[in-house]
Design a protein around this motif. Structure first.
Motif, short mmCIF file in Angstrom:
data_model
loop_
_atom_site.label_atom_id
_atom_site.label_comp_id
_atom_site.label_asym_id
_atom_site.label_seq_id
_atom_site.Cartn_x
_atom_site.Cartn_y
_atom_site.Cartn_z
N GLU A 1 13.02 11.41 -18.09
CA GLU A 1 11.63 11.23 -17.68
C GLU A 1 10.55 11.63 -18.49
N LEU A 2 9.67 10.92 -18.54
CA LEU A 2 8.46 10.90 -19.70
C LEU A 2 7.26 11.40 -19.06
N SER A 3 6.89 10.91 -17.78
CA SER A 3 5.61 11.25 -17.19
C SER A 3 5.83 10.95 -15.63
N ARG A 4 4.92 11.71 -14.99
CA ARG A 4 5.06 11.73 -13.64
C ARG A 4 3.53 12.00 -13.25
N LEU A 5 2.95 10.85 -12.58
CA LEU A 5 1.33 10.88 -12.06
C LEU A 5 1.36 10.50 -10.79
N HIS A 6 0.78 11.59 -9.98
CA HIS A 6 0.61 11.60 -8.60
C HIS A 6 -0.60 10.62 -8.22
N LYS A 7 -0.64 9.83 -7.02
CA LYS A 7 -1.47 8.86 -6.73
C LYS A 7 -1.80 9.14 -5.31
N ARG A 8 -2.80 9.33 -4.85
CA ARG A 8 -3.06 9.40 -3.60
C ARG A 8 -3.12 8.26 -2.65
N ILE A 9 -3.41 7.23 -3.24
CA ILE A 9 -3.14 5.63 -2.83
C ILE A 9 -3.34 4.67 -3.80
N MET A 10 -2.29 3.72 -3.50
CA MET A 10 -2.29 2.63 -4.50
C MET A 10 -2.01 1.38 -3.50
N LEU B 1 -1.44 2.82 -17.10
CA LEU B 1 -0.60 4.21 -17.66
C LEU B 1 -1.01 3.93 -19.01
N ILE B 2 -1.11 5.32 -19.86
CA ILE B 2 -1.16 5.41 -21.17
C ILE B 2 0.15 6.00 -21.81
N LEU B 3 0.56 5.06 -22.68
CA LEU B 3 2.10 5.49 -22.99
C LEU B 3 1.77 6.20 -24.52
N LYS B 4 2.31 7.41 -24.75
CA LYS B 4 2.47 7.99 -26.14
C LYS B 4 3.61 7.36 -26.88
N LYS B 5 3.63 6.85 -27.96
CA LYS B 5 4.71 6.40 -28.91
C LYS B 5 5.63 7.57 -29.07
N ALA B 6 4.85 8.76 -29.59
CA ALA B 6 5.70 9.80 -29.93
C ALA B 6 6.64 10.31 -28.77
N ASP B 7 6.25 9.95 -27.39
CA ASP B 7 7.12 10.40 -26.26
C ASP B 7 8.11 9.31 -26.37
N VAL C 1 0.90 -1.21 -0.02
CA VAL C 1 -0.02 -0.02 -0.05
C VAL C 1 1.08 1.34 0.04
N TYR C 2 0.55 2.03 -1.03
CA TYR C 2 1.54 3.34 -1.11
C TYR C 2 0.56 4.57 -1.18
N LYS C 3 0.71 5.75 -0.34
CA LYS C 3 0.22 6.81 -0.13
C LYS C 3 0.97 8.21 -0.45
N ASP C 4 0.40 9.11 -1.17
CA ASP C 4 0.97 10.17 -1.72
C ASP C 4 2.39 9.96 -2.27
N VAL C 5 2.17 9.31 -3.54
CA VAL C 5 3.43 8.92 -4.31
C VAL C 5 3.21 9.24 -5.67
N ASP C 6 4.43 9.33 -6.29
CA ASP C 6 4.17 9.47 -7.91
C ASP C 6 4.62 8.18 -8.82
N VAL C 7 3.80 7.77 -9.73
CA VAL C 7 4.41 6.83 -10.50
C VAL C 7 4.95 7.38 -11.82
N VAL C 8 6.31 7.27 -11.80
CA VAL C 8 7.24 7.90 -12.93
C VAL C 8 7.79 7.29 -13.88
N THR C 9 7.60 7.56 -15.00
CA THR C 9 8.46 6.41 -16.38
C THR C 9 9.28 7.26 -16.86
N TYR C 10 10.46 6.64 -17.12
CA TYR C 10 11.47 6.91 -17.80
C TYR C 10 11.81 6.28 -19.14
N ALA C 11 12.62 6.84 -19.92
CA ALA C 11 13.10 6.11 -21.32
C ALA C 11 14.41 6.45 -21.19
N ASP C 12 15.39 5.40 -20.84
CA ASP C 12 16.98 5.40 -20.75
C ASP C 12 17.08 6.56 -19.91
N GLY C 13 16.42 6.75 -18.83
CA GLY C 13 16.79 7.66 -17.72
C GLY C 13 16.23 9.04 -17.93
#
Length: 401
Positions: free
Chosen positions: A360-369, A377-383, A346-358
């Motif tokens: 950063e592509l996206s950062r999504l805040h989650k109150r609880i998981m 996550l929805i990944l954009k091919k262009a990104d 269980v995680y509270k007040d964290v960010d789900v972060v994605t990277y491409a070879d280091g």
């Protein structure tokens, strides 16, 4: 096309899930399990897609040409039948973890069932497994059966959960336990089963942070029924027989963005790929697998991917247990790709972060998981390929602090 179904009717496990809550995403209305299944059964019949019921697949192999799949089936009317297919979609679902896998000490009396078996007895056979009930495990089926047994007049004494968190959806904890005054005992497990011919009771103990029973915390509960809701296991015996690479985390196939396994032309979806909490996601995934299988055949089955084709590994850590898919091929990706995953605590007040070879592509805040709820996550091919094709797409959890 051919659908092979081992049950006497299409729809799988949905036919015994008579509670509502299905279809809110897919059909924008609340349906029972049989009603939800009926929508798709009608589509199958309207399209004239052939299917075989009460039929078991006994063997799945790759032919000598390297791309044709041979599917061996058995049923009472047709006997042994062998089909040759260009593409196969694995959709065998999952099974419940039974008592034998839990190592609970004690006798082997009558009155111990998996939650799904009890659901089948009550909802389809009209038979009650018992009247004084203890449930081990807080998976969604167990939570739903706590409510179902209560509505049928049984006394559900408690739900015991080994982990310090529930394995089910929050809405099921509220609607199936809280609304009926059924206690949920986290960090507790059954340490002994009592009874000779029939279950007479269970001993429950608290566990420490290493999941070991704490001496002196034992409590005895008199009951005639113990329901087990201790996890689901994808039914991948046929997949392993074929040589499909399986994930040690999910026990499902390792797939790419097209839901294609390590065997070209073999696709996997639904609970045989990874255990879902919402049937709407299963349907969405199954539709994608069907579209990709059709595209595979139209492109010329057996042509496959070239060895030089760029592939991006999806790496998870920092509390993210796994992802589906775990391989991305930019040349085959749509503009948007859905990545589904689960966390291990269980995680509270964290960010789900994605990277491409280091990078950063996206950062999504989650109150609880929580582990009981699938994330996506929805990944954009262009990104992903904006600065060239990366070797690694990384999903992790980072604290705000």
């Amino acid at each position: 096309m051919l659908i092979v179904e081992r049950d006497v009717r299409l729809g799988g496990i949905l036919n015994q899930c008579i509670h509502n809550g299905f279809g809110l995403h897919t059909f924008k209305e609340e349906l029972t399990g049989p009603e939800y299944a009926a929508r798709y059964i009608s589509q199958v019949e309207e399209l004239g897609v052939p299917y075989r019921l009460s039929t078991i697949v006994t063997d799945l192999q790759l032919a000598d040409d390297g791309h044709t799949k041979t599917v061996t089936t058995m049923d009472e009317q047709g006997g042994l039948t062998i089909y040759e297919a260009d593409a196969v979609i694995l959709a065998m679902g999952c099974r419940e973890r039974a008592r034998g896998a839990l190592n609970i000490p004690g006798e082997r009396p009558a009155g111990i069932y998996t939650a799904g078996t009890a659901q089948y007895f009550v909802n389809l056979e009209g038979r009650m497994p018992g009247r004084e009930v203890v449930i081990l495990g807080s998976g969604d089926i167990g939570l739903i059966m706590a409510r179902r047994m209560t509505l049928e007049g049984a006394h559900v004494k408690l739900v015991a959960e080994l982990q310090p968190y529930s394995g089910g959806l929050k809405r099921n904890i509220v609607q199936c336990l809280d609304d009926y005054g059924i206690p949920l005992m986290l960090s507790h497990t059954v340490v002994k089963i009592h009874g000779d011919k029939r279950l007479t009771g269970v001993t429950i103990a608290e566990v420490d942070d290493k999941l070991n029973p704490i001496p002196g915390s034992e409590q005895y509960y008199e009951c005639d029924t113990l329901l087990l809701s201790c996890g689901l296991l994808p039914e991948n015996e046929l997949s392993g027989q074929l040589g499909v690479n399986l994930s040690p985390v999910t026990s499902g196939a390792v797939v790419n963005e097209s839901l294609e396994t390590s065997i070209p032309g073999v696709f996997s979806c639904g609970n045989v790929l990874h255990v879902h909490d919402l049937v709407d996601y299963v349907s969405e995934e199954a539709g994608a697998a069907g579209a990709h299988a059709a595209a595979y055949i139209q492109a010329g089955a057996g042509s496959g991917s070239g060895p030089e084709e760029a592939k991006v590994r999806v790496v998870t850590d920092g509390g993210v247990r796994y992802s589906v898919p775990s391989i991305l091929r930019p040349d085959h990706m749509s503009d948007l790709t859905t990545i589904r995953f689960r966390v291990g605590a269980v995680y509270k007040d964290v960010d789900v972060v994605t990277y491409a070879d280091g990078r950063e592509l996206s950062r999504l805040h989650k109150r609880i998981m929580a582990p009981g709820e699938m994330e996506q996550l929805i990944l954009k091919k262009a990104d992903l390929i904006s600065q060239g094709v990366p070797a690694e797409y990384h999903i992790t959890i980072e604290s705000k602090n």
